[in-house]
Design an enzyme around this catalytic site. Structure first.
Site, PDB file in Angstrom:
ATOM      1  N   SER A 132      59.171  44.019  47.895  1.00 40.57           N
ATOM      2  CA  SER A 132      59.777  45.344  47.699  1.00 40.57           C
ATOM      3  C   SER A 132      60.196  45.999  49.002  1.00 40.57           C
ATOM      4  O   SER A 132      59.511  45.874  50.028  1.00 40.57           O
ATOM      5  CB  SER A 132      58.744  46.240  47.009  1.00 40.57           C
ATOM      6  OG  SER A 132      59.134  47.589  47.089  1.00 40.57           O
ATOM      7  N   GLU A 134      59.735  48.907  49.516  1.00 40.03           N
ATOM      8  CA  GLU A 134      58.647  49.852  49.811  1.00 40.03           C
ATOM      9  C   GLU A 134      57.802  49.325  50.985  1.00 40.03           C
ATOM     10  O   GLU A 134      57.127  50.091  51.660  1.00 40.03           O
ATOM     11  CB  GLU A 134      57.797  50.042  48.541  1.00 40.03           C
ATOM     12  CG  GLU A 134      56.676  51.055  48.619  1.00 40.03           C
ATOM     13  CD  GLU A 134      57.088  52.529  48.656  1.00 40.03           C
ATOM     14  OE1 GLU A 134      58.261  52.843  48.379  1.00 40.03           O
ATOM     15  OE2 GLU A 134      56.222  53.351  48.988  1.00 40.03           O
ATOM     16  N   TYR A 156      50.443  50.833  47.132  1.00 42.82           N
ATOM     17  CA  TYR A 156      51.356  49.866  46.509  1.00 42.82           C
ATOM     18  C   TYR A 156      52.090  49.061  47.588  1.00 42.82           C
ATOM     19  O   TYR A 156      52.157  47.830  47.521  1.00 42.82           O
ATOM     20  CB  TYR A 156      52.362  50.618  45.626  1.00 42.82           C
ATOM     21  CG  TYR A 156      53.534  49.771  45.174  1.00 42.82           C
ATOM     22  CD1 TYR A 156      53.422  48.907  44.092  1.00 42.82           C
ATOM     23  CD2 TYR A 156      54.763  49.826  45.843  1.00 42.82           C
ATOM     24  CE1 TYR A 156      54.502  48.120  43.681  1.00 42.82           C
ATOM     25  CE2 TYR A 156      55.843  49.055  45.444  1.00 42.82           C
ATOM     26  CZ  TYR A 156      55.710  48.203  44.368  1.00 42.82           C
ATOM     27  OH  TYR A 156      56.770  47.430  43.973  1.00 42.82           O
TER      28      TYR A 156
HETATM   29  P1  NAP Z   1      57.769  47.503  35.640  1.00 44.14           P
HETATM   30  O1  NAP Z   1      58.860  47.842  34.690  1.00 44.14           O
HETATM   31  O2  NAP Z   1      56.800  48.569  36.039  1.00 44.14           O
HETATM   32  O3  NAP Z   1      56.966  46.257  35.035  1.00 44.14           O
HETATM   33  C1  NAP Z   1      55.737  45.852  35.589  1.00 44.14           C
HETATM   34  C2  NAP Z   1      55.211  44.703  34.757  1.00 44.14           C
HETATM   35  O4  NAP Z   1      53.953  44.270  35.310  1.00 44.14           O
HETATM   36  C3  NAP Z   1      54.950  45.052  33.289  1.00 44.14           C
HETATM   37  O5  NAP Z   1      55.400  43.991  32.478  1.00 44.14           O
HETATM   38  C4  NAP Z   1      53.440  45.160  33.235  1.00 44.14           C
HETATM   39  O6  NAP Z   1      52.896  44.836  31.963  1.00 44.14           O
HETATM   40  C5  NAP Z   1      53.064  44.073  34.233  1.00 44.14           C
HETATM   41  N1  NAP Z   1      51.663  44.156  34.629  1.00 44.14           N
HETATM   42  C6  NAP Z   1      50.976  45.262  35.038  1.00 44.14           C
HETATM   43  N2  NAP Z   1      49.695  44.954  35.262  1.00 44.14           N
HETATM   44  C7  NAP Z   1      49.555  43.616  35.000  1.00 44.14           C
HETATM   45  C8  NAP Z   1      48.475  42.721  35.022  1.00 44.14           C
HETATM   46  N3  NAP Z   1      47.231  43.107  35.362  1.00 44.14           N
HETATM   47  N4  NAP Z   1      48.681  41.437  34.681  1.00 44.14           N
HETATM   48  C9  NAP Z   1      49.925  41.018  34.317  1.00 44.14           C
HETATM   49  N5  NAP Z   1      50.999  41.822  34.262  1.00 44.14           N
HETATM   50  C10 NAP Z   1      50.806  43.115  34.605  1.00 44.14           C
HETATM   51  O7  NAP Z   1      58.397  46.926  37.003  1.00 44.14           O
HETATM   52  P2  NAP Z   1      59.873  46.372  37.292  1.00 44.14           P
HETATM   53  O8  NAP Z   1      60.719  47.515  37.710  1.00 44.14           O
HETATM   54  O9  NAP Z   1      60.278  45.503  36.193  1.00 44.14           O
HETATM   55  O10 NAP Z   1      59.605  45.522  38.602  1.00 44.14           O
HETATM   56  C11 NAP Z   1      59.266  44.141  38.529  1.00 44.14           C
HETATM   57  C12 NAP Z   1      58.578  43.730  39.818  1.00 44.14           C
HETATM   58  O11 NAP Z   1      59.450  43.962  40.922  1.00 44.14           O
HETATM   59  C13 NAP Z   1      57.300  44.497  40.123  1.00 44.14           C
HETATM   60  O12 NAP Z   1      56.438  43.598  40.797  1.00 44.14           O
HETATM   61  C14 NAP Z   1      57.749  45.578  41.088  1.00 44.14           C
HETATM   62  O13 NAP Z   1      56.684  45.986  41.895  1.00 44.14           O
HETATM   63  C15 NAP Z   1      58.810  44.826  41.857  1.00 44.14           C
HETATM   64  N6  NAP Z   1      59.882  45.631  42.427  1.00 44.14           N
HETATM   65  C16 NAP Z   1      60.587  46.488  41.630  1.00 44.14           C
HETATM   66  C17 NAP Z   1      61.649  47.194  42.158  1.00 44.14           C
HETATM   67  C18 NAP Z   1      62.459  48.142  41.310  1.00 44.14           C
HETATM   68  O14 NAP Z   1      63.178  48.969  41.884  1.00 44.14           O
HETATM   69  N7  NAP Z   1      62.405  48.027  39.996  1.00 44.14           N
HETATM   70  C19 NAP Z   1      62.005  47.025  43.523  1.00 44.14           C
HETATM   71  C20 NAP Z   1      61.273  46.127  44.294  1.00 44.14           C
HETATM   72  C21 NAP Z   1      60.227  45.410  43.735  1.00 44.14           C
HETATM   73  P3  NAP Z   1      52.493  45.979  30.878  1.00 44.14           P
HETATM   74  O15 NAP Z   1      53.766  46.367  30.183  1.00 44.14           O
HETATM   75  O16 NAP Z   1      51.531  45.271  30.016  1.00 44.14           O
HETATM   76  O17 NAP Z   1      51.911  47.126  31.660  1.00 44.14           O
HETATM   77  N1  GDD Z   2      58.883  59.241  40.340  1.00 40.55           N
HETATM   78  C1  GDD Z   2      59.349  60.393  40.860  1.00 40.55           C
HETATM   79  N2  GDD Z   2      59.267  61.531  40.101  1.00 40.55           N
HETATM   80  N3  GDD Z   2      59.868  60.376  42.105  1.00 40.55           N
HETATM   81  C2  GDD Z   2      60.360  61.538  42.586  1.00 40.55           C
HETATM   82  C3  GDD Z   2      60.318  62.729  41.853  1.00 40.55           C
HETATM   83  C4  GDD Z   2      59.736  62.739  40.554  1.00 40.55           C
HETATM   84  O1  GDD Z   2      59.662  63.738  39.865  1.00 40.55           O
HETATM   85  N4  GDD Z   2      60.897  63.701  42.611  1.00 40.55           N
HETATM   86  C5  GDD Z   2      61.286  63.131  43.752  1.00 40.55           C
HETATM   87  N5  GDD Z   2      60.955  61.831  43.760  1.00 40.55           N
HETATM   88  C6  GDD Z   2      61.178  60.880  44.859  1.00 40.55           C
HETATM   89  C7  GDD Z   2      59.942  60.115  45.303  1.00 40.55           C
HETATM   90  O2  GDD Z   2      59.131  60.941  46.148  1.00 40.55           O
HETATM   91  C8  GDD Z   2      60.592  58.928  46.028  1.00 40.55           C
HETATM   92  O3  GDD Z   2      60.902  59.298  47.344  1.00 40.55           O
HETATM   93  C9  GDD Z   2      61.895  58.714  45.246  1.00 40.55           C
HETATM   94  O4  GDD Z   2      62.077  59.868  44.422  1.00 40.55           O
HETATM   95  C10 GDD Z   2      61.895  57.466  44.369  1.00 40.55           C
HETATM   96  O5  GDD Z   2      60.736  57.465  43.564  1.00 40.55           O
HETATM   97  P1  GDD Z   2      60.539  56.409  42.368  1.00 40.55           P
HETATM   98  O6  GDD Z   2      61.709  56.443  41.465  1.00 40.55           O
HETATM   99  O7  GDD Z   2      59.196  56.664  41.786  1.00 40.55           O
HETATM  100  O8  GDD Z   2      60.620  54.982  43.103  1.00 40.55           O
HETATM  101  P2  GDD Z   2      59.962  54.442  44.454  1.00 40.55           P
HETATM  102  O9  GDD Z   2      61.065  54.304  45.455  1.00 40.55           O
HETATM  103  O10 GDD Z   2      58.776  55.191  44.846  1.00 40.55           O
HETATM  104  O11 GDD Z   2      59.466  52.992  44.001  1.00 40.55           O
HETATM  105  C11 GDD Z   2      60.311  52.149  43.244  1.00 40.55           C
HETATM  106  O12 GDD Z   2      61.095  51.348  44.107  1.00 40.55           O
HETATM  107  C12 GDD Z   2      60.354  50.434  44.919  1.00 40.55           C
HETATM  108  C13 GDD Z   2      61.370  49.685  45.799  1.00 40.55           C
HETATM  109  O13 GDD Z   2      61.648  50.438  46.940  1.00 40.55           O
HETATM  110  C14 GDD Z   2      59.420  51.299  42.328  1.00 40.55           C
HETATM  111  O14 GDD Z   2      60.224  50.570  41.438  1.00 40.55           O
HETATM  112  C15 GDD Z   2      58.600  50.314  43.137  1.00 40.55           C
HETATM  113  O15 GDD Z   2      57.897  49.446  42.260  1.00 40.55           O
HETATM  114  C16 GDD Z   2      59.581  49.499  44.004  1.00 40.55           C
HETATM  115  O16 GDD Z   2      58.893  48.532  44.775  1.00 40.55           O
END
Ligand code: NAP
Ligand code: GDD
Length: 330
Positions: A132, A134, A156
């Site tokens: 990520s 992050e 995280y």
């Molecule tokens: P998500 O929608 O939050 O999905 C997370 C998944 O992980 C869900 O299927 C959840 O299952 C599963 N999980 C949670 N705890 C678990 C456990 N103990 N054992 C097995 N599975 C478990 O996340 P996403 O947005 O699809 O992201 C997919 C991956 O990419 C994650 O690793 C995330 O950290 C990473 N990532 C995401 C982003 C982004 O912007 N979306 C960016 C960079 C990296 P349940 O439904 O059962 O809770």
């Molecule tokens: N969730 C949330 N809710 N975020 C807020 C809000 C609110 O009401 N208001 C402002 N924010 C700001 C957060 O402080 C952060 O700076 C930004 O919006 C994005 O927040 P999220 O959408 O929660 O995503 P994230 O960037 O913290 O994390 C996501 O992206 C990562 C990749 O950079 C997640 O998908 C992570 O799992 C992923 O790794």
């Protein structure tokens, strides 16, 4: 027919990736946790070809069983506790699932491939780790590339750094075909409502439909490099089709603030965001990531990957989907 095992199958990316792989002719298995997972029905409806197997990233035997049952050519480790805010409240569990979960899967792969601790693993099962942006946290440079130092700002982010380096380490130690995709934020109508883009698109729809009048946000000056999840899962697949395993940054190369996202989303339905958004300081994080912006040039050159959906398209797609979801059914 190639076979894939996906952890995190119920998540946003798991559903997009499984759709993509099924479309590519794969047989796809997905790891489903819990005895009554409420998202089982959603996966069964959206991707009926996926076979669901019981398992949890905190339970190694369940991972070995899932590998033995699915006999995958490729494993995509997408499972994680992925909500950054929650990681301060459940930091130990975040470390266990998001960090150690990757190690457990890597060891499970070595186990089913019959390797010894000192011996090299046959590069049979290819492994993808969902790293990520992050991990860049308080970013040391802009934009961020594969060479940028990590400085995670949340439990995280710290857990993801462990998972990232253990993936690199298993590649270097045992010759595993293990890749990390360092993905920047990617969104879409399947995004969980706890993340800021979906929180905004959902509230905009509800406000437009007269179901609510206002919404709250925290730090609206934070900037992210937002792309579309459907584009990003294609990059995951491409990484595992290369000659050599490697790590790649995936993003658009453009960043926008939360404020801009809100502005565009409200404007799309003819509303002024300033009349409907309130700032709630309780939503501020103990440590913030101010600016993420990708340098995806390596992925463009080596994978031939480029995002197709623009920021404006993404905002419109999410708001339109939520207008449809939230519209009272007749
Ligand atoms: P998500 O929608 O939050 O999905 C997370 C998944 O992980 C869900 O299927 C959840 O299952 C599963 N999980 C949670 N705890 C678990 C456990 N103990 N054992 C097995 N599975 C478990 O996340 P996403 O947005 O699809 O992201 C997919 C991956 O990419 C994650 O690793 C995330 O950290 C990473 N990532 C995401 C982003 C982004 O912007 N979306 C960016 C960079 C990296 P349940 O439904 O059962 O809770
Ligand atoms: N969730 C949330 N809710 N975020 C807020 C809000 C609110 O009401 N208001 C402002 N924010 C700001 C957060 O402080 C952060 O700076 C930004 O919006 C994005 O927040 P999220 O959408 O929660 O995503 P994230 O960037 O913290 O994390 C996501 O992206 C990562 C990749 O950079 C997640 O998908 C992570 O799992 C992923 O790794």
């Amino acid at each position: 027919m190639k076979r894939a095992l996906i952890t995190g199958i119920t998540g946003q990316d798991g559903r997009h990736l499984s759709e993509h792989l099924v479309h590519q002719g794969y047989r796809v298995c997905g790891l489903l946790r819990g005895q009554q997972n409420p998202k089982r029905a959603l996966v069964e409806r959206e991707v009926p070809d996926v076979e669901l197997l019981d398992g949890d990233l905190t339970d190694q035997v369940s991972l070995i069983n899932a590998l033995q049952k699915s006999r995958p050519d490729e494993v995509y480790n997408l499972g994680a506790m992925s909500f950054v805010t929650l990681s301060w409240k459940q930091s130990e569990l975040t470390g266990n699932v998001t960090g150690l979960g990757a190690l457990r899967m890597l060891e499970a792969i070595r186990n089913v491939q019959g390797s010894t601790l000192s011996g090299h693993t046959e590069p049979g099962i290819k492994f993808y780790q969902a790293s990520s942006s992050e991990m860049f946290g308080r970013a040391h440079e802009v934009p961020q590339s594969e060479r940028t130092l990590f400085h995670p700002r949340s439990p995280y982010g710290v857990a993801k750094v462990f998972a990232h380096y253990i993936t690199v380490n298993y590649r270097e130690s045992y010759g595993m075909f293990a890749c990390s995709g360092i993905l920047f934020n990617h969104e879409g109508p399947r995004r969980g409502p706890e993340f800021v883009t979906r929180k905004i698109s959902r509230s905009v729809a509800r406000i437009k439909l007269g179901l609510e009048d206002s919404m709250t946000l925290g730090n609206i000056e934070a900037k992210r490099d937002w792309g579309y999840a459907g584009d990003y899962v294609k990059a995951m697949h491409l990484m595992l089709q290369q000659e050599q395993p490697d790590d790649y940054v995936i993003g658009t190369g453009q960043s926008h603030s939360v404020r801009e996202f809100a502005e565009h989303a409200f404007a799309h339905v003819g509303l002024d965001w300033r009349k409907h958004v309130r700032i709630d300081t309780d939503l501020l994080r103990p440590a913030e990531v101010d600016l993420l912006e990708a340098d995806p040039s390596k992925a463009r050159a080596a994978l031939g990957w480029a995002p197709e959906v623009t920021f404006d398209d993404l905002v419109r797609m999410m708001v339109d989907a939520d207008l449809e979801n939230e519209r009272p059914k007749a």
